[in-house]
Design a protein around this motif. Structure first.
Motif, PDB file in Angstrom:
ATOM      1  N   LEU A 161       0.833  -1.213   0.000  1.00 38.85           N
ATOM      2  CA  LEU A 161       0.000   0.000   0.000  1.00 38.85           C
ATOM      3  C   LEU A 161       0.864   1.258   0.000  1.00 38.85           C
ATOM      4  O   LEU A 161       0.591   2.219  -0.711  1.00 38.85           O
ATOM      5  N   ARG A 178       2.568   1.962  -3.349  1.00 41.12           N
ATOM      6  CA  ARG A 178       1.678   2.509  -4.379  1.00 41.12           C
ATOM      7  C   ARG A 178       1.678   4.039  -4.406  1.00 41.12           C
ATOM      8  O   ARG A 178       1.229   4.642  -5.360  1.00 41.12           O
ATOM      9  N   TYR A 179       2.113   4.649  -3.291  1.00 40.69           N
ATOM     10  CA  TYR A 179       2.138   6.115  -3.227  1.00 40.69           C
ATOM     11  C   TYR A 179       3.543   6.690  -3.112  1.00 40.69           C
ATOM     12  O   TYR A 179       3.692   7.901  -3.021  1.00 40.69           O
ATOM     13  N   PRO A 181       6.577   8.258  -4.358  1.00 41.27           N
ATOM     14  CA  PRO A 181       6.848   8.909  -5.645  1.00 41.27           C
ATOM     15  C   PRO A 181       8.063   8.346  -6.369  1.00 41.27           C
ATOM     16  O   PRO A 181       8.103   8.308  -7.592  1.00 41.27           O
ATOM     17  N   GLN A 200       7.147   4.884  -7.748  1.00 45.96           N
ATOM     18  CA  GLN A 200       6.103   5.104  -8.751  1.00 45.96           C
ATOM     19  C   GLN A 200       6.686   5.727 -10.022  1.00 45.96           C
ATOM     20  O   GLN A 200       6.234   5.437 -11.121  1.00 45.96           O
ATOM     21  N   ARG A 233       8.071   2.954 -11.999  1.00 46.70           N
ATOM     22  CA  ARG A 233       7.002   2.176 -12.633  1.00 46.70           C
ATOM     23  C   ARG A 233       6.386   2.932 -13.805  1.00 46.70           C
ATOM     24  O   ARG A 233       6.000   2.352 -14.811  1.00 46.70           O
ATOM     25  N   GLU A 262     -10.533  -5.242  -1.766  1.00 53.43           N
ATOM     26  CA  GLU A 262      -9.924  -4.133  -1.029  1.00 53.43           C
ATOM     27  C   GLU A 262     -10.886  -2.953  -0.930  1.00 53.43           C
ATOM     28  O   GLU A 262     -10.934  -2.249   0.070  1.00 53.43           O
ATOM     29  N   THR A 283      -0.259  13.871  -6.628  1.00 51.00           N
ATOM     30  CA  THR A 283       0.128  13.057  -5.472  1.00 51.00           C
ATOM     31  C   THR A 283      -1.056  12.338  -4.830  1.00 51.00           C
ATOM     32  O   THR A 283      -0.869  11.403  -4.068  1.00 51.00           O
ATOM     33  N   GLU A 291      -1.432  -3.477 -12.941  1.00 49.66           N
ATOM     34  CA  GLU A 291      -0.737  -2.912 -11.784  1.00 49.66           C
ATOM     35  C   GLU A 291      -1.593  -1.834 -11.129  1.00 49.66           C
ATOM     36  O   GLU A 291      -2.489  -1.284 -11.776  1.00 49.66           O
ATOM     37  N   ILE A 292      -1.295  -1.538  -9.889  1.00 46.68           N
ATOM     38  CA  ILE A 292      -2.039  -0.494  -9.167  1.00 46.68           C
ATOM     39  C   ILE A 292      -1.034   0.484  -8.588  1.00 46.68           C
ATOM     40  O   ILE A 292      -0.011   0.064  -8.041  1.00 46.68           O
ATOM     41  N   GLY A 293      -1.314   1.776  -8.710  1.00 45.80           N
ATOM     42  CA  GLY A 293      -0.410   2.755  -8.105  1.00 45.80           C
ATOM     43  C   GLY A 293      -0.615   4.144  -8.661  1.00 45.80           C
ATOM     44  O   GLY A 293      -1.273   4.334  -9.689  1.00 45.80           O
ATOM     45  N   LEU A 294      -0.006   5.072  -7.974  1.00 49.06           N
ATOM     46  CA  LEU A 294      -0.101   6.488  -8.327  1.00 49.06           C
ATOM     47  C   LEU A 294       0.359   6.753  -9.760  1.00 49.06           C
ATOM     48  O   LEU A 294      -0.192   7.590 -10.473  1.00 49.06           O
ATOM     49  N   TYR A 295       1.361   5.981 -10.213  1.00 51.76           N
ATOM     50  CA  TYR A 295       1.929   6.245 -11.539  1.00 51.76           C
ATOM     51  C   TYR A 295       0.895   6.065 -12.650  1.00 51.76           C
ATOM     52  O   TYR A 295       0.970   6.707 -13.689  1.00 51.76           O
ATOM     53  N   TRP A 301      -0.722   9.260 -13.283  1.00 57.42           N
ATOM     54  CA  TRP A 301       0.119  10.138 -14.115  1.00 57.42           C
ATOM     55  C   TRP A 301      -0.004   9.729 -15.588  1.00 57.42           C
ATOM     56  O   TRP A 301      -0.094  10.577 -16.474  1.00 57.42           O
TER      57      TRP A 301
END
Ligand SMILES: Cc1cc2nc3c(=O)[nH]c(=O)nc-3n(C[C@H](O)[C@H](O)[C@H](O)COP(=O)(O)OP(=O)(O)OC[C@H]3O[C@@H](n4cnc5c(N)ncnc54)[C@H](O)[C@@H]3O)c2cc1C
Lengths: 59, 485
Positions: free
Chosen positions: A30, A33-34, A36, A39, A42, B244, B423, B454-458, B461
């Protein structure tokens, strides 16, 4: 996980898929995933894969 | 001098028109016929549909772009094709009916030497009783206007939750033969995010009602991912994501009837169920637009040119055969129409040869069969190769070899992204390569090096970047042609 269970708490029971055995992310995942920095890595890898796919499909 | 006519100005038609205009000298004409005056970046309608983005950021007027580029633009819809010409002229013709430019309702026949059909889907809300914005029960995100309405209704539902009233929200497919499950998945992800941001998730029940027989099917029979040294599945990935987030999936459904408060649906076992709801976004099934075809004597030849679904028949293998026997090679490569070597159909407008996801029937005979998705990237790429074929035909002559690309070689990107800012967003990002699995090339049907979930902030973006890049490209701003389809 593909078994269907009837949920008695619903106003009208619905054949909702049982997800109780689906994996849950741990705290490390988790957080990642945040993060920076990871990420950003990725982001670069994901877009590289898209470009690879684009090139291989003959653009 | 050649006249090229493009029907439709969506992802496929607009791409074809811009490339044709770029590659052809000004003594050739490029005409675009499309009933909507705006171009719409449809993937971002999801953000409009939750109120995170205004409609103005996903649409722009086509006329100024076409005026600048020298494309003849007719705000009209095609109603009939005369591929053999007619009594007046041996050249092919399209009958169009204006929807704007101060000529609404007027009809005209325009001649072509080359015709590209990129008319996309007809949104068949009428296939399910009570489905869709016109019936006033469920909302949609298929057009920017639909998405605006969806955002308003979602906001009203969230307001009730804030007053302490529990609400049931349903997102999914409105018919057993729908496609575009990826869009329903994206919207579910966004709705969940909005409910959490508003601090009302606990009072809301969120269902994902889908025609897919398994989670993560997405109308493509699911995917296998390479993850941490194991072969994982899109089913496991989607299940984890929904667990989730507390989303309740109901699989293998065909809604029969929708009222203002209840969705009556059948499941694959033939059972009927009633689901009471407060807010529902259900996608419609897609069909081709009702365009007729006539021969030179005026006889109706629609069934020769179009499949029963209304999509145009192209160079695919349409031989009826059991699902288990289809091959990657059945899929079209040049998109040239059956019988006419100067007509092509690209994007959603071409008739797929068969389902990718296994079609099923309930014991009552109800068909529950997700239709194959024809996503943005393949739509643009098909349009580009057809534009190149037409340019070669004009410049080299009728013997010029057709350019080709198959959906068994093209991939798709689907990013379910929620939130704002760089963010605070999050996303579930998928690459499927290729869209149509090719088991002769890859043991799992797809390229494991590129196919990903995949999972994530990117991912957020990436979705923002794709949004701005594709709108830049569609506006034909300097260097647009360097941005891949
Ligand atoms: C909510 C949503 C989200 C999506 N998200 C993604 C995503 O993340 N990634 C992805 O790859 N794909 C996505 N897609 C799919 C993508 O939008 C389609 O693949 C793409 O729009 C298909 O392009 P097209 O040109 O064939 O059709 P469209 O873009 O629908 O264009 C059709 C054009 O034809 C015009 N037209 C209609 N009737 C006529 C007529 N009779 N005569 C002339 N013109 C006509 C229309 O006005 C329009 O201009 C999404 C779809 C939806 C609905």
């Amino acid at each position: 996980m593909t078994e269907q269970n009837i949920q008695p708490s619903e106003p009208k029971p619905q054949p909702v898929l049982d997800l109780t055995r689906a994996p849950m992310p741990n705290v490390k995942t988790l957080k990642a995933r945040y993060n920076p920095f990871s990420q950003f890595g990725r982001f670069v890898a994901f877009n590289y894969r898209i470009m690879k796919m684009v090139v291989s499909s003959g653009h | 001098m050649a006249n090229v006519v493009v029907l439709g100005a969506g992802i496929a038609g607009h791409t074809a028109a811009l490339h044709l205009r770029r590659m052809l000298g000004r003594h050739h004409t490029v005409t675009v016929v499309s009933p909507n005056s705006n171009w719409n970046w449809i993937p971002s309608n999801i953000w409009v549909g939750v109120g995170k983005m205004p409609k103005t950021k996903v649409v722009f007027p086509l006329a100024p772009i076409y005026a600048k580029k020298g494309v003849d633009y007719r705000q009209a819809k095609a109603v009939a094709v005369y591929p053999q010409g007619d009594a007046d002229d041996a050249r092919g013709a399209v009958e169009i009916q204006y929807t704007g430019q101060d000529k609404a309702g007027q009809t005209e026949k325009i001649r072509y030497d080359y015709l590209v059909n990129a008319t996309g889907p007809k949104l068949k809300f009428e296939a399910t009783e009570g489905l869709g914005p016109d019936a006033g029960n469920t909302v949609s995100v298929c057009t920017a206007d639909h998405a605006v309405e969806a955002a308003e209704k979602l906001a009203a539902t969230i307001a009730k939750l804030k007053e302490g009233q529990p609400q049931t929200l349903v997102v999914g497919t409105g018919h057993g033969t729908c496609t575009c499950e990826g869009a329903a998945f994206e919207y579910t992800f966004n709705v969940d995010h909005e409910l959490r941001e508003a601090g009302v998730r606990d009072l809301a029940t969120l269902y994902y009602l889908t025609n897919e027989a398994a989670l993560g099917d997405f109308g493509v029979g699911g995917m296998i991912f390479n993850q941490g040294g194991f072969e994982s599945t899109s089913e496991l990935w989607t299940s984890s994501l929904f667990r989730e987030r507390g989303v309740k999936p109901i699989l293998g459904t065909h809604p029969h009837k929708i009222t203002s408060s209840t969705i009556t649906y059948e499941t694959l076992d033939g059972e009927m169920h009633d689901l009471d709801y407060d807010f529902a976004m259900l996608l419609p099934p897609f069909g081709g637009h009702p365009i007729k075809a006539f021969d030179v004597a005026g006889n109706d030849i629609t069934d020769q040119v179009f499949a029963p679904s209304g999509f145009m028949k192209v160079d695919a293998d349409y031989t009826p055969k059991p699902y288990e026997e289809w091959r990657a090679d059945d899929w079209p490569k040049t998109y040239q129409s059956v019988g006419y070597d100067n007509i092509w159909a690209v994007g959603i407008a071409f008739a797929p040869p068969h389902q990718i996801s296994k079609p099923r029937k309930t014991p009552n005979g109800t068909v529950i069969a997700p239709a194959p998705p024809r996503t943005g990237m393949p739509s643009g790429l098909m349009a580009k190769i057809v534009a190149k074929t037409i340019v070669d035909r004009i410049q080299i002559g009728p013997k010029a070899v057709s350019h080709h690309v198959s959906m068994t070689e093209m991939g798709a990107v689907c990013v379910a992204s929620a939130g704002t800012g760089l963010t605070r967003g999050s996303a579930a990002a998928m690459i499927m390569d290729p869209v149509v699995p090719d088991f002769t090339k890859y043991p799992t049907g797809r390229n494991l090096a590129t196919t990903r979930g995949e999972i994530g902030l990117y991912g957020h973006w990436s979705k923002l970047m794709l949004h701005y890049l594709f709108i830049y490209k569609a506006k034909a701003l300097p260097g647009w042609q360097l941005i891949p389809e």
